[in-house]
Design an enzyme around this catalytic site. Sequence first.
Site, mmCIF file in Angstrom:
data_model
loop_
_atom_site.group_PDB
_atom_site.id
_atom_site.type_symbol
_atom_site.label_atom_id
_atom_site.label_comp_id
_atom_site.label_asym_id
_atom_site.label_seq_id
_atom_site.Cartn_x
_atom_site.Cartn_y
_atom_site.Cartn_z
ATOM 1 N N SER A 231 1.584 -9.802 -1.146
ATOM 2 C CA SER A 231 1.298 -8.364 -1.016
ATOM 3 C C SER A 231 1.412 -7.809 0.386
ATOM 4 O O SER A 231 1.657 -6.618 0.560
ATOM 5 C CB SER A 231 -0.107 -8.087 -1.562
ATOM 6 N N GLU B 257 -9.601 6.792 2.777
ATOM 7 C CA GLU B 257 -10.533 5.805 3.318
ATOM 8 C C GLU B 257 -9.724 4.579 3.703
ATOM 9 O O GLU B 257 -8.643 4.351 3.163
ATOM 10 C CB GLU B 257 -11.576 5.426 2.265
ATOM 11 N N LYS C 244 0.814 -1.228 0.000
ATOM 12 C CA LYS C 244 0.000 0.000 0.000
ATOM 13 C C LYS C 244 0.841 1.269 0.000
ATOM 14 O O LYS C 244 0.461 2.292 -0.575
ATOM 15 C CB LYS C 244 -0.940 0.013 1.205
#
Lengths: 254, 393
Positions: B377, B111, B89
């Site tokens: 990930s 968000e 991220k």
Amino acid sequence: MQRIDQAFQKPGKLLSIYFSAGHPQRDDTLPILTALQDAGVDMVEIGLPFSDPLADGPTIQESATQALKNGMTTARLFDQLRNVRQTIHLPLVLMGYFNPILQYGVEAFCRECAAVGIDGLIIPDLPVDVYHEQYQSLFEQYGLYNMFLISPQTSEARILYIDSVSNGFIYMVSSASVTGAQKTFGDAQQAYFERIAKMELQTPQLVGFGISNAATFQAATTHAKGAIIGSAFIQFLNEKGVDRIPEFIEQIRS
Amino acid sequence: MSYHVNEKGYYGDFGGAYIPEMLYPNVQELQQQYKRITATAEFKKSFDDLLKDYVGRPTPLYFAQRLSEKYQTKLYLKREDLCHTGAHKVNNTIGQILLAKALGKNRIIAETGAGQHGVATATVCALMGIQCVVYMGAVDIQRQAPNVARMKMLGAEVRPAQSGSKTLKDATNEAIRDWINNPVDTHYIIGSVVGPHPYPDMVARFQSVISEEIQQQLREKEGRDYPDHLIACVGGGSNAAGAYYHYLDNPKVNIIAVEAAGIGIDTGASAATSVLGKEGIIHGSKTLLMQTPDGQIIEPYSISAGLDYPGVGPMHAHLFRSGRAEFIAATDDEAMTAGLTLSQLEGIIPAIETAHAFAILEHRPFQPDEVVVINLSGRGDKDLNTYIDYFKL
């Protein structure tokens, strides 16, 4: 002549009221329309409830959520409106987000709107250019107006573009905000109302978002032809109920 | 045929910018500026330096010996779990915070669902000294207390989204409303390849460092810069978009997207959007969307808080519809088991989102000489409580 255009030709300030179909009770649509007509409003916007209304503040969101819980659907709204033109002569505008309309089928939706006597649509998340390229001819085929929003951030060039593809009216969002009642308008908003008035657009304007009482209604309509009240009306319905609608309208007009 | 975005912001039938007029100036500014700003030498240097020295890139491409033996194929793991903050991220938030600065914005909103993107955003805001507000569903705030604490420690304000189902989609609605209310000073850092154009492409570009590195690393290890199969989990789809990016138009690479089946695709408790979704509009983008016949958006379910998004990025919707990618769904149970297997064979505890990508190895055979890359990930620290409850550890 289109009912919306007729409303703009009448003298005086135009008052339009928004409510969410299916709220407070699922079958309140016709009683609310009747009460609004009897109370002398000039136009009504009927909200098609959506699960994710991202241009709306808490009051309208909650009314939409309640309406969906009450079992409101697009098909049911058309059923409720089936004979509306026998008694209601006001211009009627449907305001809804694009996804439920897309699922209904845009053409089927337009056909139903025309059949029950809807005059126009406001679809906040259908951009002007997409409308222009893909849907305008369809809307026109069914005699439906489609109204667009502008905000204080909208550039002059874009306002002129919107003016050129608009019919009915331009929906002037009063400030940089989602829907919701405000007590007063400040200098920045007054300046914005004035700036738009000076542009002398071909399409008349209604001011919406933040209008809650006689003072904000008057401020909004000093330059614009009229104004739209949503959240404050829904709040009133929550507190006082459908039977007392005349009081609300009287207080705005006072 | 290209699988990248076109000049109007569409991937085939999907994408676009279905936004209220109030957001038009903000979105238009991004559409006009993002390619120009990110192409400047100054931006590139800042981005590359931060990815290297702050995030810890390049992340390794690790040959998983024992896992390869178990599944009889050549498995490489792209170690995004080793990024600062524990997942891919942060690649995107680094890019977007630099973009926000270049645009002169001094307030950031975001968000978050599980809290990973919220933490990655709070992290870069702390790094740059910029005010940060993170919207998080009230239900998720209860479920993800450690990440809420991390965001607060990093100086962010966490605002509960009280509307609708009080989860990720509602947090996204609230962030969009905040942006409508604060159009001048605020940049909205979306965490996935969703939202109005240019977000899906912009986020994919920032994440594309993943596939760029895979190319270089495979060249060193295998003498060619592409795998036979490339696997990633897909919720909104940002890690997948990054892993696929440089291979989208290379037909030699079989792209595999793994969605969350939840309890099971037909149980009513699933997040397998490619199977259960229909074309629709969510958060400003036309894509595949889980919804009722009346067009109301459905709250999806997965044991993994990062995969329970009712839509999917428009790039992925296009990869699905065009047949470019193979879509497979893995259930909660399959993912949890795969997470345990990876932990015990390779000493790597994956995020539960990531574990879904590994789950398909049980059912989807590959040839022994095929090169298979799985995008690892994120790491599983944040999911420890879920693992503990599930396996009664």
